[in-house]
Write a protein that holds these residues in place. Structure first.
Motif, PDB file in Angstrom:
ATOM      1  N   LEU A  31       3.549   8.807  -6.102  1.00  0.00           N
ATOM      2  CA  LEU A  31       4.290   7.807  -5.330  1.00  0.00           C
ATOM      3  C   LEU A  31       4.235   8.129  -3.838  1.00  0.00           C
ATOM      4  CD1 LEU A  31       6.175   5.354  -5.134  1.00  0.00           C
ATOM      5  CD2 LEU A  31       8.113   6.915  -5.519  1.00  0.00           C
ATOM      6  N   VAL A  32       4.476   9.396  -3.497  1.00  0.00           N
ATOM      7  CA  VAL A  32       4.430   9.808  -2.087  1.00  0.00           C
ATOM      8  C   VAL A  32       3.019   9.616  -1.521  1.00  0.00           C
ATOM      9  CG1 VAL A  32       4.608  11.778  -0.519  1.00  0.00           C
ATOM     10  CG2 VAL A  32       6.365  11.412  -2.260  1.00  0.00           C
ATOM     11  N   LEU A  33       1.996  10.029  -2.287  1.00  0.00           N
ATOM     12  CA  LEU A  33       0.617   9.871  -1.831  1.00  0.00           C
ATOM     13  C   LEU A  33       0.270   8.401  -1.632  1.00  0.00           C
ATOM     14  CD1 LEU A  33      -1.296  12.498  -4.036  1.00  0.00           C
ATOM     15  CD2 LEU A  33      -0.601  12.711  -1.645  1.00  0.00           C
ATOM     16  N   TYR A  34       0.741   7.551  -2.529  1.00  0.00           N
ATOM     17  CA  TYR A  34       0.463   6.113  -2.430  1.00  0.00           C
ATOM     18  C   TYR A  34       1.124   5.510  -1.188  1.00  0.00           C
ATOM     19  CZ  TYR A  34       0.375   1.154  -3.697  1.00  0.00           C
ATOM     20  OH  TYR A  34       0.187  -0.214  -3.695  1.00  0.00           O
ATOM     21  N   LEU A  35       2.385   5.879  -0.942  1.00  0.00           N
ATOM     22  CA  LEU A  35       3.097   5.352   0.230  1.00  0.00           C
ATOM     23  C   LEU A  35       2.433   5.817   1.525  1.00  0.00           C
ATOM     24  CD1 LEU A  35       6.813   5.761  -0.926  1.00  0.00           C
ATOM     25  CD2 LEU A  35       5.461   3.650  -0.823  1.00  0.00           C
ATOM     26  N   ILE A  36       1.988   7.075   1.551  1.00  0.00           N
ATOM     27  CA  ILE A  36       1.287   7.584   2.738  1.00  0.00           C
ATOM     28  C   ILE A  36      -0.037   6.854   2.920  1.00  0.00           C
ATOM     29  CG2 ILE A  36       0.167   9.610   3.763  1.00  0.00           C
ATOM     30  CD1 ILE A  36       2.251  11.342   2.362  1.00  0.00           C
ATOM     31  N   THR A  37      -0.734   6.604   1.804  1.00  0.00           N
ATOM     32  CA  THR A  37      -2.004   5.878   1.861  1.00  0.00           C
ATOM     33  C   THR A  37      -1.815   4.482   2.445  1.00  0.00           C
ATOM     34  OG1 THR A  37      -2.894   7.076  -0.045  1.00  0.00           O
ATOM     35  CG2 THR A  37      -3.920   4.966   0.493  1.00  0.00           C
ATOM     36  N   ILE A  38      -0.823   3.755   1.926  1.00  0.00           N
ATOM     37  CA  ILE A  38      -0.558   2.399   2.417  1.00  0.00           C
ATOM     38  C   ILE A  38      -0.137   2.439   3.883  1.00  0.00           C
ATOM     39  CG2 ILE A  38       0.853   0.327   2.153  1.00  0.00           C
ATOM     40  CD1 ILE A  38      -1.164   0.790  -0.098  1.00  0.00           C
ATOM     41  N   GLY A  39       0.788   3.350   4.217  1.00  0.00           N
ATOM     42  CA  GLY A  39       1.269   3.445   5.591  1.00  0.00           C
ATOM     43  C   GLY A  39       0.173   3.849   6.564  1.00  0.00           C
ATOM     44  N   GLY A  40      -0.636   4.841   6.182  1.00  0.00           N
ATOM     45  CA  GLY A  40      -1.695   5.320   7.067  1.00  0.00           C
ATOM     46  C   GLY A  40      -2.760   4.270   7.317  1.00  0.00           C
ATOM     47  N   ASN A  41      -3.217   3.617   6.258  1.00  0.00           N
ATOM     48  CA  ASN A  41      -4.270   2.613   6.416  1.00  0.00           C
ATOM     49  C   ASN A  41      -3.755   1.342   7.090  1.00  0.00           C
ATOM     50  OD1 ASN A  41      -6.916   3.536   5.078  1.00  0.00           O
ATOM     51  ND2 ASN A  41      -5.390   4.105   3.554  1.00  0.00           N
ATOM     52  N   LEU A  42      -2.537   0.935   6.745  1.00  0.00           N
ATOM     53  CA  LEU A  42      -1.951  -0.241   7.410  1.00  0.00           C
ATOM     54  C   LEU A  42      -1.709   0.046   8.890  1.00  0.00           C
ATOM     55  CD1 LEU A  42      -0.920  -3.107   6.931  1.00  0.00           C
ATOM     56  CD2 LEU A  42       1.326  -2.143   6.431  1.00  0.00           C
ATOM     57  N   GLY A  43      -1.239   1.261   9.179  1.00  0.00           N
ATOM     58  CA  GLY A  43      -1.038   1.658  10.572  1.00  0.00           C
ATOM     59  C   GLY A  43      -2.338   1.649  11.349  1.00  0.00           C
ATOM     60  N   MET A  44      -3.434   2.080  10.699  1.00  0.00           N
ATOM     61  CA  MET A  44      -4.733   2.088  11.357  1.00  0.00           C
ATOM     62  C   MET A  44      -5.193   0.659  11.684  1.00  0.00           C
ATOM     63  SD  MET A  44      -6.936   4.031  12.627  1.00  0.00           S
ATOM     64  CE  MET A  44      -6.149   5.498  11.957  1.00  0.00           C
ATOM     65  N   ILE A  45      -4.969  -0.268  10.749  1.00  0.00           N
ATOM     66  CA  ILE A  45      -5.350  -1.668  10.985  1.00  0.00           C
ATOM     67  C   ILE A  45      -4.564  -2.239  12.153  1.00  0.00           C
ATOM     68  CG2 ILE A  45      -5.306  -3.994  10.011  1.00  0.00           C
ATOM     69  CD1 ILE A  45      -5.770  -2.704   7.255  1.00  0.00           C
ATOM     70  N   VAL A  46      -3.243  -2.004  12.164  1.00  0.00           N
ATOM     71  CA  VAL A  46      -2.379  -2.523  13.239  1.00  0.00           C
ATOM     72  C   VAL A  46      -2.783  -1.919  14.584  1.00  0.00           C
ATOM     73  CG1 VAL A  46      -0.015  -2.577  14.130  1.00  0.00           C
ATOM     74  CG2 VAL A  46      -0.445  -2.980  11.698  1.00  0.00           C
ATOM     75  N   LEU A  47      -3.064  -0.609  14.603  1.00  0.00           N
ATOM     76  CA  LEU A  47      -3.464   0.065  15.839  1.00  0.00           C
ATOM     77  C   LEU A  47      -4.756  -0.514  16.398  1.00  0.00           C
ATOM     78  CD1 LEU A  47      -2.885   2.444  17.803  1.00  0.00           C
ATOM     79  CD2 LEU A  47      -4.305   3.869  16.307  1.00  0.00           C
ATOM     80  N   ILE A  48      -5.738  -0.715  15.522  1.00  0.00           N
ATOM     81  CA  ILE A  48      -7.027  -1.256  15.964  1.00  0.00           C
ATOM     82  C   ILE A  48      -6.877  -2.679  16.481  1.00  0.00           C
ATOM     83  CG2 ILE A  48      -9.310  -1.998  15.155  1.00  0.00           C
ATOM     84  CD1 ILE A  48      -9.239   0.455  13.265  1.00  0.00           C
ATOM     85  N   GLN A  49      -6.059  -3.489  15.807  1.00  0.00           N
ATOM     86  CA  GLN A  49      -5.884  -4.881  16.214  1.00  0.00           C
ATOM     87  C   GLN A  49      -5.074  -5.015  17.503  1.00  0.00           C
ATOM     88  OE1 GLN A  49      -7.391  -7.533  14.770  1.00  0.00           O
ATOM     89  NE2 GLN A  49      -8.401  -6.045  13.441  1.00  0.00           N
ATOM     90  N   SER A  50      -4.193  -4.047  17.762  1.00  0.00           N
ATOM     91  CA  SER A  50      -3.279  -4.174  18.904  1.00  0.00           C
ATOM     92  C   SER A  50      -3.812  -3.546  20.183  1.00  0.00           C
ATOM     93  CB  SER A  50      -1.925  -3.529  18.560  1.00  0.00           C
ATOM     94  OG  SER A  50      -2.082  -2.136  18.313  1.00  0.00           O
ATOM     95  N   ASP A  51      -4.848  -2.728  20.110  1.00  0.00           N
ATOM     96  CA  ASP A  51      -5.377  -2.056  21.294  1.00  0.00           C
ATOM     97  C   ASP A  51      -6.712  -2.679  21.698  1.00  0.00           C
ATOM     98  OD1 ASP A  51      -6.786   0.084  22.948  1.00  0.00           O
ATOM     99  OD2 ASP A  51      -4.838   1.025  22.656  1.00  0.00           O
TER     100      ASP A  51
END
Length: 313
Positions: A31-51
């Motif tokens: 569960l922890v690994l899955y939440l980190i996976t979703i958060g990390g990859n979603l954060g990467m998408i948002v970062l790339i789109q916003s910069d």
């Protein structure tokens, strides 16, 4: 179709029984690994789109890789968490077919996208002055569309061949999700013609991707070695090292399972390898492919600074 004429309507996932003593502990770990996976990859998408400084083809492809990792992990891990958390080991035939389809789609697309990213690195390193001409936005979209299109062909044919097999030996699957090796083990009809098609598709997807990656890196290494300064060599080698590490982890485990020549005969090893490439690799990809990148780190700092300023105001 079972031997007594009954239709198989569900499968029982037996692999979690091997982890019975660690069941709840593994539930929280996954569960922890899955939440980190979703958060990390979603954060990467948002970062790339916003910069605006990350609006290049390399980061465009990385955002698609992060999207695939979210989908890829979400196809498998929620089912595993449900099994570990509720002892519900039954998966319906329809759910199994759907899971197998999307798993094949995500895995195949990631293979092709890895090849596209290698080609993009080749263009970046070997023809930097022509990069804007060689990789305009329309070309990026076409390359990504072809990656998804090629994967779609595989994800239609492969499940079609697999689920046209008659299952009658048992509906007990020695695995934690619907994958090819355990499904073949349950077959009671002749599987060799279908296996040949499945093997051929896996061979074509993996070897095509590996060939493009290998040839691209040959040209990249050749170009980098011609650079005189050590500083000039460091940046392309660092970027390439991140990409090749992610590719080696992902494709290496796929080759181990699907092209090792004894598919379905060592399901204990296959279970461990499958956990690695369905749970661990989607977690590692943002760190391996992106967070080691200086531009991404600087973009992250800019976002954090903006957040701090907004909080102060």
């Amino acid at each position: 179709m079972a031997e007594n004429g009954t239709v198989v309507t569900e499968f029982i996932l037996m692999a979690p029984l091997l982890w019975a003593e660690l069941q709840m502990g593994l539930f929280f770990v996954f569960l922890v690994l899955y939440l980190i996976t979703i958060g990390g990859n979603l954060g990467m998408i948002v970062l790339i789109q916003s910069d605006c400084r990350l609006q290049t083809s390399m980061y465009f492809f990385l955002s698609h890789l992060s999207f695939l990792d979210i989908c890829y992990s979400s196809v498998i891990v929620p089912q595993l968490l449900e099994t570990l958390g509720t002892d519900k080991m039954v998966i319906t035939f329809e759910h199994c077919t759907t899971q197998f389809f999307f798993f094949t789609l995500c895995a195949s697309t990631e293979c092709f996208l890895s090849a596209v990213m290698a080609y993009d690195l080749y263009v970046t390193v070997c023809t930097p002055l022509l990069y804007a001409t060689a990789m305009p936005p329309q070309t990026r979209l076409r390359l990504v569309a072809r990656a998804y299109g090629g994967a779609m062909v595989n994800s239609v044919i492969r499940p079609g061949c697999t689920f046209s097999i008659s299952f009658c030996k048992s509906n007990h699957m020695d695995f934690f999700f619907c994958d090819l090796p355990p499904l073949l083990k349950l077959a009671c009809s002749e599987t060799r013609p279908r296996e040949r098609v499945i093997y051929l598709l896996a061979f074509l997807v993996i070897t095509t991707s590996v060939s493009v990656i290998f040839i691209s890196y040959l040209f990249i290494i050749q170009a980098v070695l011609k650079i005189c300064s050590a500083g000039g060599k460091a940046k392309p080698f660092s970027t390439c090292a991140s990409h090749i590490t992610a590719v080696a982890l992902f494709l290496g485990t796929l080759i181990f399972i699907y092209l090792k020549g004894n598919m379905g005969k060592s399901l204990g090893e296959d279970n461990i390898a499958s956990v690695f490439y369905t749970v661990v690799i989607p977690l590692l990809n943002p760190m391996v492919s992106s967070l080691r990148n200086k531009e991404v780190k600087e973009a992250l700092k800019r976002v954090l600074n903006r957040v701090k300023v907004s909080q102060v105001e």
